[in-house]
Design an enzyme around this catalytic site. Structure first.
Site, PDB file in Angstrom:
ATOM      1  N   CYS A  27     -40.334  27.171  -5.607  1.00  0.00           N
ATOM      2  CA  CYS A  27     -39.488  28.055  -6.019  1.00  0.00           C
ATOM      3  C   CYS A  27     -38.935  28.248  -8.040  1.00  0.00           C
ATOM      4  O   CYS A  27     -39.253  26.856  -8.371  1.00  0.00           O
ATOM      5  CB  CYS A  27     -37.904  27.628  -5.629  1.00  0.00           C
ATOM      6  SG  CYS A  27     -36.711  27.722  -6.373  1.00  0.00           S
TER       7      CYS A  27
ATOM      8  N   CYS B 182     -36.250  27.207  -9.270  1.00  0.00           N
ATOM      9  CA  CYS B 182     -35.763  25.728  -9.027  1.00  0.00           C
ATOM     10  C   CYS B 182     -37.108  24.773 -10.495  1.00  0.00           C
ATOM     11  O   CYS B 182     -36.662  24.288 -10.324  1.00  0.00           O
ATOM     12  CB  CYS B 182     -36.321  25.226  -7.815  1.00  0.00           C
ATOM     13  SG  CYS B 182     -35.515  25.777  -6.638  1.00  0.00           S
TER      14      CYS B 182
END
Length: 124
Positions: free
Chosen positions: A49, A52
């Site tokens: 991600c 993230c």
């Protein structure tokens, strides 16, 4: 510099950020936080991600600035079942817990909002 082939996990856990390796580990850390009167911030993230990864260094930085809080990192791919019990719709999702109870939540890699919520928690 940042080598593309370097282990993704290294940058996720720095500072005082602790990785959660199992449900038992989670329970243990939460009871530890309860005992010490610490508020827990749990970051549900994934290595693939982008947002993230972008937020990870900031999260590590925050953990160093605020040792009175417990910063946890949950990899949603490693702890699939556990993560789905938290009904994670998007990564990253941050849960704020006091005595094991959720007191706040943030969805998305929003630095100012994360900072704001941490400040609010520290002032409460």
């Amino acid at each position: 510099g940042n080598r593309a082939d370097s282990d993704q996990h290294v940058e996720f856990v720095g500072g005082n950020v602790q990785p959660v390796t199992s449900k038992e580990d989670w329970d243990q850390k939460l009871s530890e936080a309860k005992r010490d009167g610490k508020i827990v911030i749990a970051n549900f993230s994934a290595a693939w991600c982008g947002p993230c990864r972008m937020l990870a260094p900031f999260y590590c930085e925050l953990s160093e600035k605020h040792p009175s809080l417990m910063f946890l990192l949950v990899d949603v791919d490693e702890l699939t079942e556990f993560s789905s019990s938290w009904d994670i719709q998007a990564t990253p999702t941050f849960f704020f817990l006091k005595d094991g109870q959720q007191i706040d939540k943030l969805v998305g890699a929003n630095k100012p909002e994360l900072q704001k919520k941490i400040t609010a928690v520290l002032d409460s």
